[in-house]
Design an enzyme around this catalytic site. Structure first.
Site, PDB file in Angstrom:
ATOM      1  NE  ARG A   1      -9.720  -0.754   3.997  1.00  0.00           N
ATOM      2  CZ  ARG A   1      -8.454  -0.456   3.740  1.00  0.00           C
ATOM      3  NH1 ARG A   1      -7.659  -1.359   3.214  1.00  0.00           N
ATOM      4  NH2 ARG A   1      -7.978   0.763   3.972  1.00  0.00           N
TER       5      ARG A   1
ATOM      6  CG  LEU B   1     -11.077 -13.729  20.985  1.00  0.00           C
ATOM      7  CD1 LEU B   1     -11.387 -14.429  19.668  1.00  0.00           C
ATOM      8  CD2 LEU B   1     -11.884 -12.440  21.089  1.00  0.00           C
TER       9      LEU B   1
ATOM     10  CG  HIS C   1      -6.910   7.418  15.745  1.00  0.00           C
ATOM     11  ND1 HIS C   1      -7.214   6.637  14.654  1.00  0.00           N
ATOM     12  CD2 HIS C   1      -6.074   8.397  15.286  1.00  0.00           C
ATOM     13  CE1 HIS C   1      -6.579   7.113  13.584  1.00  0.00           C
ATOM     14  NE2 HIS C   1      -5.898   8.189  13.939  1.00  0.00           N
TER      15      HIS C   1
ATOM     16  CG  ASP D   1      -9.430   2.501   6.738  1.00  0.00           C
ATOM     17  OD1 ASP D   1      -8.779   3.311   7.425  1.00  0.00           O
ATOM     18  OD2 ASP D   1      -9.554   2.605   5.500  1.00  0.00           O
TER      19      ASP D   1
ATOM     20  NE  ARG E   1      -6.080  11.431  10.411  1.00  0.00           N
ATOM     21  CZ  ARG E   1      -6.624  10.570   9.555  1.00  0.00           C
ATOM     22  NH1 ARG E   1      -7.511  10.970   8.676  1.00  0.00           N
ATOM     23  NH2 ARG E   1      -6.272   9.306   9.564  1.00  0.00           N
TER      24      ARG E   1
HETATM   25  C1  IPE Z   1      -5.046   0.182   6.941  1.00  0.00           C
HETATM   26  O1  IPE Z   1      -5.625   1.442   6.926  1.00  0.00           O
HETATM   27  C2  IPE Z   1      -4.219   0.024   8.191  1.00  0.00           C
HETATM   28  C3  IPE Z   1      -4.969  -0.044   9.435  1.00  0.00           C
HETATM   29  C4  IPE Z   1      -6.265  -0.100   9.563  1.00  0.00           C
HETATM   30  C5  IPE Z   1      -4.150  -0.077  10.623  1.00  0.00           C
HETATM   31  P1  IPE Z   1      -4.940   2.656   6.155  1.00  0.00           P
HETATM   32  O2  IPE Z   1      -5.855   3.814   6.327  1.00  0.00           O
HETATM   33  O3  IPE Z   1      -3.547   2.817   6.589  1.00  0.00           O
HETATM   34  O4  IPE Z   1      -4.964   2.126   4.649  1.00  0.00           O
HETATM   35  P2  IPE Z   1      -4.934   2.911   3.276  1.00  0.00           P
HETATM   36  O5  IPE Z   1      -3.866   3.946   3.381  1.00  0.00           O
HETATM   37  O6  IPE Z   1      -6.287   3.521   3.094  1.00  0.00           O
HETATM   38  O7  IPE Z   1      -4.669   1.862   2.236  1.00  0.00           O
HETATM   39  C1  IPE Z   2      -7.816   3.528  10.786  1.00  0.00           C
HETATM   40  O1  IPE Z   2      -8.406   4.755  10.562  1.00  0.00           O
HETATM   41  C2  IPE Z   2      -6.822   3.551  11.913  1.00  0.00           C
HETATM   42  C3  IPE Z   2      -5.416   3.509  11.470  1.00  0.00           C
HETATM   43  C4  IPE Z   2      -5.002   3.353  10.259  1.00  0.00           C
HETATM   44  C5  IPE Z   2      -4.411   3.657  12.499  1.00  0.00           C
HETATM   45  P1  IPE Z   2      -7.701   5.882   9.694  1.00  0.00           P
HETATM   46  O2  IPE Z   2      -6.878   6.729  10.577  1.00  0.00           O
HETATM   47  O3  IPE Z   2      -6.992   5.301   8.528  1.00  0.00           O
HETATM   48  O4  IPE Z   2      -8.978   6.694   9.201  1.00  0.00           O
HETATM   49  P2  IPE Z   2      -9.297   7.193   7.723  1.00  0.00           P
HETATM   50  O5  IPE Z   2      -9.154   6.000   6.823  1.00  0.00           O
HETATM   51  O6  IPE Z   2      -8.311   8.265   7.405  1.00  0.00           O
HETATM   52  O7  IPE Z   2     -10.700   7.654   7.799  1.00  0.00           O
HETATM   53 MG    MG Z   3      -7.547   4.759   6.668  1.00  0.00          MG
END
Ligand code: IPE
Ligand code: IPE
Ligand code: MG
Length: 254
Positions: A190, A133, A39, A22, A35
């Protein structure tokens, strides 16, 4: 094993590490980027952490890449993410093979667009002979989705008389999950600063050690990963027992 990072005890390497990757969006925003750039940078971290996990002898690495709830993000972001997954799979599969990494997918992949689905199938097939792995990519995955699917399958086996409800055990449920052939995670990491599990492996993490870090996923390094493993190795896993019982049983197994 040779050249292990010196903070890692080779005797206590977690067999299964699960990661909620995350913080991509916030990492990008902090740099004035879109954003999607976060990714893109996150894919490089995936590569780094797969290598790091292989290096210390982790057997299973489960990566939360796209959740059921993530389908509700703005359509452009969903499209960009799915496209990125295809590009990354195409680009990384030769190296996965070279490094003996076997790819597995958990999640509702029937929801994936054909391009992503086909690319996934190709990578799964191309790495199916690998014995190092195992990387479980959680795509279109959520734990509640998985538990509902399991409940449906159990109910239909019971309805057809193939399964006696009185015989249903924890093992029956475990075997109905997408992780049926994989041991439960020892360590759940996490990144990104939030201390929640966001619908990830709820059944399987019953006794996992949880590790939260503020570092955003694109900035998470191999050393950060080793630090999490080292912290895990310093914890006492009691599984409901007393500390004395745990130390007695580890002495008797020596
Ligand atoms: C969790 O992250 C899902 C992934 C890392 C794929 P999110 O960004 O979706 O989670 P929330 O919304 O903060 O709980
Ligand atoms: C995690 O990063 C990747 C996915 C959930 C796909 P986010 O896109 O949730 O990034 P933040 O949490 O908004 O920073
Ligand atoms: Mg997120």
């Amino acid at each position: 094993m040779t050249n292990l990072p010196n903070n890692i005890d080779p005797e206590k390497v977690p067999a299964h590490v699960a990661i909620i990757m995350d913080g991509n969006g916030r990492w990008a925003k902090a740099r004035g980027l879109d954003r999607t750039e976060g990714h893109v940078a996150g894919v490089d971290t995936v590569r780094t952490i797969i290598t790091a996990a292989s290096e210390i002898g982790v057997k299973y690495l489960t990566l939360y890449a796209f959740s059921t709830e993530n389908w509700n993000r703005p359509p452009e972001e969903v499209r960009a993410l799915l496209h990125l997954i295809v590009v990354a799979l195409e680009r990384e599969t030769p190296d996965l093979i070279k490094n003996n990494v076997r790819l597995n997918v958990i999640g509702d992949i029937d929801r994936m667009p054909p391009e992503s689905y086909e690319s996934l199938r190709r990578s799964l097939k191309a790495t199916s002979h690998c014995t190092g792995l195992q990387v479980n990519l959680a795509l279109s995955y959520s734990s509640r989705w998985e538990l509902v699917e399991a409940a449906r399958r159990i109910a239909s086996l019971a309805a057809s008389g193939e399964l006696d409800p009185a015989e249903i055990t924890e093992q029956t449920v475990s075997e109905m999950l997408t992780t049926a052939s994989v041991p439960d995670p020892d360590l759940l990491i996490r990144t990104g600063g939030d201390a929640r599990v966001s619908n990830f492996l709820l059944w399987q993490i019953a006794y996992s050690e949880l590790y939260f870090t503020n570092i955003f996923w694109p900035a998470f390094s191999a050393d950060d990963f080793f630090k999490a493993v080292a912290e895990y190795q310093g914890r006492e896993r009691r599984f409901g027992l007393t500390s004395e019982q745990v130390s007695q049983s580890s002495e008797s197994s020596l």
